[in-house]
Design a protein around this motif. Structure first.
Motif, PDB file in Angstrom:
ATOM      1  N   ARG A 240       0.835  -1.203   0.000  1.00  0.00           N
ATOM      2  CA  ARG A 240       0.000   0.000   0.000  1.00  0.00           C
ATOM      3  C   ARG A 240       0.873   1.258   0.000  1.00  0.00           C
ATOM      4  O   ARG A 240       0.585   2.241  -0.697  1.00  0.00           O
ATOM      5  CB  ARG A 240      -0.908  -0.018   1.241  1.00  0.00           C
ATOM      6  CG  ARG A 240      -1.760   1.241   1.423  1.00  0.00           C
ATOM      7  CD  ARG A 240      -2.660   1.488   0.240  1.00  0.00           C
ATOM      8  NE  ARG A 240      -3.493   2.673   0.442  1.00  0.00           N
ATOM      9  CZ  ARG A 240      -4.121   3.316  -0.532  1.00  0.00           C
ATOM     10  NH1 ARG A 240      -4.026   2.889  -1.790  1.00  0.00           N
ATOM     11  NH2 ARG A 240      -4.848   4.373  -0.267  1.00  0.00           N
ATOM     12  N   TRP A 241       1.939   1.254   0.768  1.00  0.00           N
ATOM     13  CA  TRP A 241       2.863   2.391   0.832  1.00  0.00           C
ATOM     14  C   TRP A 241       3.529   2.622  -0.522  1.00  0.00           C
ATOM     15  O   TRP A 241       3.868   3.749  -0.878  1.00  0.00           O
ATOM     16  CB  TRP A 241       3.907   2.129   1.903  1.00  0.00           C
ATOM     17  CG  TRP A 241       4.934   3.219   2.036  1.00  0.00           C
ATOM     18  CD1 TRP A 241       4.731   4.500   2.455  1.00  0.00           C
ATOM     19  CD2 TRP A 241       6.330   3.101   1.737  1.00  0.00           C
ATOM     20  NE1 TRP A 241       5.918   5.200   2.443  1.00  0.00           N
ATOM     21  CE2 TRP A 241       6.923   4.369   2.006  1.00  0.00           C
ATOM     22  CE3 TRP A 241       7.140   2.066   1.286  1.00  0.00           C
ATOM     23  CZ2 TRP A 241       8.269   4.617   1.832  1.00  0.00           C
ATOM     24  CZ3 TRP A 241       8.490   2.306   1.111  1.00  0.00           C
ATOM     25  CH2 TRP A 241       9.041   3.568   1.372  1.00  0.00           C
ATOM     26  N   GLN A 242       3.685   1.542  -1.313  1.00  0.00           N
ATOM     27  CA  GLN A 242       4.300   1.643  -2.632  1.00  0.00           C
ATOM     28  C   GLN A 242       3.311   2.101  -3.708  1.00  0.00           C
ATOM     29  O   GLN A 242       3.664   2.191  -4.879  1.00  0.00           O
ATOM     30  CB  GLN A 242       4.901   0.298  -3.045  1.00  0.00           C
ATOM     31  CG  GLN A 242       6.145  -0.087  -2.272  1.00  0.00           C
ATOM     32  CD  GLN A 242       7.301   0.845  -2.553  1.00  0.00           C
ATOM     33  OE1 GLN A 242       7.599   1.161  -3.698  1.00  0.00           O
ATOM     34  NE2 GLN A 242       7.955   1.315  -1.500  1.00  0.00           N
ATOM     35  N   GLY A 243       2.080   2.397  -3.326  1.00  0.00           N
ATOM     36  CA  GLY A 243       1.126   2.947  -4.278  1.00  0.00           C
ATOM     37  C   GLY A 243       0.052   1.987  -4.750  1.00  0.00           C
ATOM     38  O   GLY A 243      -0.800   2.372  -5.555  1.00  0.00           O
ATOM     39  N   MET A 244       0.067   0.737  -4.291  1.00  0.00           N
ATOM     40  CA  MET A 244      -0.986  -0.194  -4.671  1.00  0.00           C
ATOM     41  C   MET A 244      -2.260   0.130  -3.904  1.00  0.00           C
ATOM     42  O   MET A 244      -2.219   0.700  -2.806  1.00  0.00           O
ATOM     43  CB  MET A 244      -0.544  -1.636  -4.383  1.00  0.00           C
ATOM     44  CG  MET A 244       0.715  -2.060  -5.131  1.00  0.00           C
ATOM     45  SD  MET A 244       1.300  -3.734  -4.709  1.00  0.00           S
ATOM     46  CE  MET A 244       0.146  -4.727  -5.628  1.00  0.00           C
ATOM     47  N   SER A 245      -3.413  -0.210  -4.464  1.00  0.00           N
ATOM     48  CA  SER A 245      -4.681   0.024  -3.788  1.00  0.00           C
ATOM     49  C   SER A 245      -4.805  -0.914  -2.590  1.00  0.00           C
ATOM     50  O   SER A 245      -4.058  -1.898  -2.466  1.00  0.00           O
ATOM     51  CB  SER A 245      -5.848  -0.216  -4.745  1.00  0.00           C
ATOM     52  OG  SER A 245      -5.938  -1.599  -5.079  1.00  0.00           O
ATOM     53  N   TRP A 246      -5.771  -0.620  -1.710  1.00  0.00           N
ATOM     54  CA  TRP A 246      -5.961  -1.501  -0.562  1.00  0.00           C
ATOM     55  C   TRP A 246      -6.351  -2.904  -1.002  1.00  0.00           C
ATOM     56  O   TRP A 246      -5.936  -3.890  -0.395  1.00  0.00           O
ATOM     57  CB  TRP A 246      -7.042  -0.918   0.362  1.00  0.00           C
ATOM     58  CG  TRP A 246      -6.554   0.158   1.280  1.00  0.00           C
ATOM     59  CD1 TRP A 246      -6.940   1.467   1.290  1.00  0.00           C
ATOM     60  CD2 TRP A 246      -5.581   0.015   2.327  1.00  0.00           C
ATOM     61  NE1 TRP A 246      -6.265   2.155   2.269  1.00  0.00           N
ATOM     62  CE2 TRP A 246      -5.420   1.292   2.930  1.00  0.00           C
ATOM     63  CE3 TRP A 246      -4.827  -1.045   2.811  1.00  0.00           C
ATOM     64  CZ2 TRP A 246      -4.551   1.514   3.984  1.00  0.00           C
ATOM     65  CZ3 TRP A 246      -3.954  -0.819   3.865  1.00  0.00           C
ATOM     66  CH2 TRP A 246      -3.825   0.443   4.450  1.00  0.00           C
ATOM     67  N   ARG A 247      -7.156  -3.012  -2.060  1.00  0.00           N
ATOM     68  CA  ARG A 247      -7.544  -4.342  -2.551  1.00  0.00           C
ATOM     69  C   ARG A 247      -6.335  -5.118  -3.041  1.00  0.00           C
ATOM     70  O   ARG A 247      -6.142  -6.287  -2.709  1.00  0.00           O
ATOM     71  CB  ARG A 247      -8.589  -4.214  -3.669  1.00  0.00           C
ATOM     72  CG  ARG A 247     -10.023  -4.108  -3.198  1.00  0.00           C
ATOM     73  CD  ARG A 247     -10.977  -4.196  -4.375  1.00  0.00           C
ATOM     74  NE  ARG A 247     -10.838  -3.041  -5.256  1.00  0.00           N
ATOM     75  CZ  ARG A 247     -11.632  -1.975  -5.205  1.00  0.00           C
ATOM     76  NH1 ARG A 247     -12.605  -1.921  -4.317  1.00  0.00           N
ATOM     77  NH2 ARG A 247     -11.461  -0.969  -6.025  1.00  0.00           N
ATOM     78  N   GLU A 248      -5.518  -4.468  -3.879  1.00  0.00           N
ATOM     79  CA  GLU A 248      -4.346  -5.144  -4.436  1.00  0.00           C
ATOM     80  C   GLU A 248      -3.330  -5.467  -3.345  1.00  0.00           C
ATOM     81  O   GLU A 248      -2.738  -6.547  -3.326  1.00  0.00           O
ATOM     82  CB  GLU A 248      -3.711  -4.263  -5.509  1.00  0.00           C
ATOM     83  CG  GLU A 248      -2.770  -5.001  -6.445  1.00  0.00           C
ATOM     84  CD  GLU A 248      -2.268  -4.117  -7.558  1.00  0.00           C
ATOM     85  OE1 GLU A 248      -1.693  -4.666  -8.510  1.00  0.00           O
ATOM     86  OE2 GLU A 248      -2.441  -2.874  -7.491  1.00  0.00           O
ATOM     87  N   ALA A 249      -3.113  -4.520  -2.415  1.00  0.00           N
ATOM     88  CA  ALA A 249      -2.162  -4.746  -1.325  1.00  0.00           C
ATOM     89  C   ALA A 249      -2.638  -5.866  -0.410  1.00  0.00           C
ATOM     90  O   ALA A 249      -1.847  -6.720   0.022  1.00  0.00           O
ATOM     91  CB  ALA A 249      -1.979  -3.462  -0.528  1.00  0.00           C
ATOM     92  N   GLY A 250      -3.948  -5.894  -0.111  1.00  0.00           N
ATOM     93  CA  GLY A 250      -4.477  -6.971   0.730  1.00  0.00           C
ATOM     94  C   GLY A 250      -4.361  -8.326   0.064  1.00  0.00           C
ATOM     95  O   GLY A 250      -4.037  -9.323   0.708  1.00  0.00           O
TER      96      GLY A 250
END
Length: 475
Positions: A360-370
């Protein structure tokens, strides 16, 4: 001692039972939202002492004997050795196929994000796992006398930090995530995390022998192999692309030429041997060999021919071998069961939290990061390999082996359903995971298709060209 004919005859029967068990379990696991490799992993434990051995001990011991009495001495049964060797061959060929399908161009475009996420995914689990292992050494019953507090901490740290690269690859392919940023970054992080875990394991084994040469050999040999394959071997192997599977009239012949095929197999086997020799493990040698192979008609044909044999016949033998070393009855003591719960919570939370927040810190969305955090908990193959090495080297007891094996089953089992929860939360908005992250589909293809889990079941779909692409919508 059984004769070679007796060993061979019994081995054929064992393989038949393995195949039947895998096919019977697959429909059940498919309904639970799993991919086929999880069912294959479960078959190994079903046929071991934990399930079949508990229900029908005499049948389990006859079908899969592990030891043989020779006079007053117990030795490893020849059939167990045969299963181990076949399983290792399947593992090596499978990792080659994974490398041959790896999308390097997507990795290059997200290399910085993958690197930062990998560091978080290995750092946090190493710290928490190390503290847990240091504490477990003081409790007794989990490590042998040759393991100190620091060594025990490093071993559990490796077990918690590892992600099963081969298992994750199968899940990603079967879920239609091959050509996505999520899939590529997940595989990249898993490769980095696994390499670090193997270096730590080599350090533990080396220190128990009062020598650090094993750890230095693993690091130096692994780097040398990577450089040689990407700089030197890659240029030589590019000549294989001169082969075309066409006859004089331009029609596809469907055959494989012997010489290019032998060259491919030699590269895979020698690469696996070298990385095994230096202590990094053969799966990385095979994966790198697949990555440097030139993409083209030859490689596509090799994959098409090898995938069903590897997925359905050779690879299941590895899970059977691991299942034979797991005895769930060892954890029923309240103290041991409590430790098992703590290990599972720390293992899942550290991986999911570290990877998810870093992504998420790298710019991915919460869905993608999760989803990425969930996938990182697929520990199956590599965890079992690590445990087998620890048990063979005399570092851990049967109790710790079973605790970590149970953690492996649980965390791997929940990885795919949790990932799909994040994935499906975007479907109602017409969002899927694509090469650049989350992408919006056209309205006419935004509705998810519910038959995807059943459609993605064959090795050709798992590893080959029949996989569902992101452009086709959610699987």
């Amino acid at each position: 001692m059984p004769s070679l004919l007796e060993v061979t005859t019994h081995f054929f029967l064992q393989v038949a039972f393995i195949l039947v068990t895998c096919r019977l379990l697959w429909p059940v696991f498919r309904r639970l939202g799993q991919v086929q490799v999880v069912a294959i992993m479960a078959a190994g434990f079903v046929l071991g002492p934990s399930v079949l051995g508990a229900v029908w001990p005499s049948a389990q011991e006859w079908l899969f004997p592990t030891t043989l009495k020779v006079g007053t001495t117990s030795i490893t049964h020849p059939n167990l050795t045969a299963i181990y060797v076949v399983g290792q061959l399947g593992l090596v060929l499978y990792m080659f196929l994974v490398g041959a399908s790896f999308k390097l161009q997507i990795l290059r475009s997200h290399l910085g994000k993958a690197g930062a996420t990998s560091l978080a995914g290995i750092g946090v689990p190493l710290v928490l796992g190390g503290l847990l292992g240091w504490w477990m050494v003081g409790q007794g019953d989990y490590f042998t006398g040759k393991v100190g507090a620091v060594q025990g901490g490093l071993f559990v740290a490796s077990a918690v930090a590892i992600t099963a690269f081969p298992m994750l690859a199968w899940i990603i392919y079967a879920s239609g995530l091959l050509n996505t940023r999520l899939g590529t970054m997940s595989l990249s992080c898993a490769a980095f995390d696994d390499a670090c875990a193997w270096v730590l394991l080599a350090t533990v084994v080396a220190t128990t022998k009062d020598s650090m040469s094993g750890a230095f050999l693993a690091i130096g040999g692994g780097l040398a192999y990577l450089v040689f394959m990407t700089v030197v071997a890659r240029r030589f192997l590019a000549r294989l692309n001169t082969w075309k599977p066409l006859d004089g009239d331009g029609e596809r012949t469907g055959g494989l030429p012997v010489t290019p095929l032998v060259i491919v197999l030699l590269v895979v086997l020698l690469g696996s041997w070298f990385t095994d020799y230096v202590g990094i493990y053969s799966v990385f040698g095979a994966f790198v060999a697949g990555c440097v192979m030139p993409r083209g008609a030859l490689l596509d044909t090799v994959r098409d021919r090898f995938e069903p044999l590897v997925a359905y016949l050779l690879l299941p033998a590895f899970f059977i071998y691991s299942g034979l070393n797991t005895k769930l009855s060892l954890i029923f003591e309240p103290k041991v069961l409590l430790v098992a719960v703590v290990v599972m919570v720390v293992s899942f939370a550290s991986k999911f939290g570290a990877i998810g927040l870093a992504a998420r810190w790298q710019g991915m969305s919460w869905r993608e990061a999760g989803a990425m955090g969930a996938l990182a908990n697929a520990r199956g193959l590599m965890e079992l390999i690590l445990l087998n090495i620890g048990l063979t080297a005399g570092l851990i007891t049967g109790q710790l082996y079973t605790i970590l094996a149970l953690m492996t089953i649980v965390t791997t089992f929940v990885a795919t359903p949790v990932m799909r929860l994040f994935e499906r939360s975007g479907w109602k908005h017409g969002i899927v995971f694509g090469p650049s992250g989350e992408e919006h589909l056209a309205p006419e293809v935004a509705e998810p298709r519910t038959s995807g889990d059943q459609a993605l079941s064959t090795p050709e779909q798992v590893l080959g060209k029949s996989r569902v692409d992101v452009a086709d919508g959610p699987p």
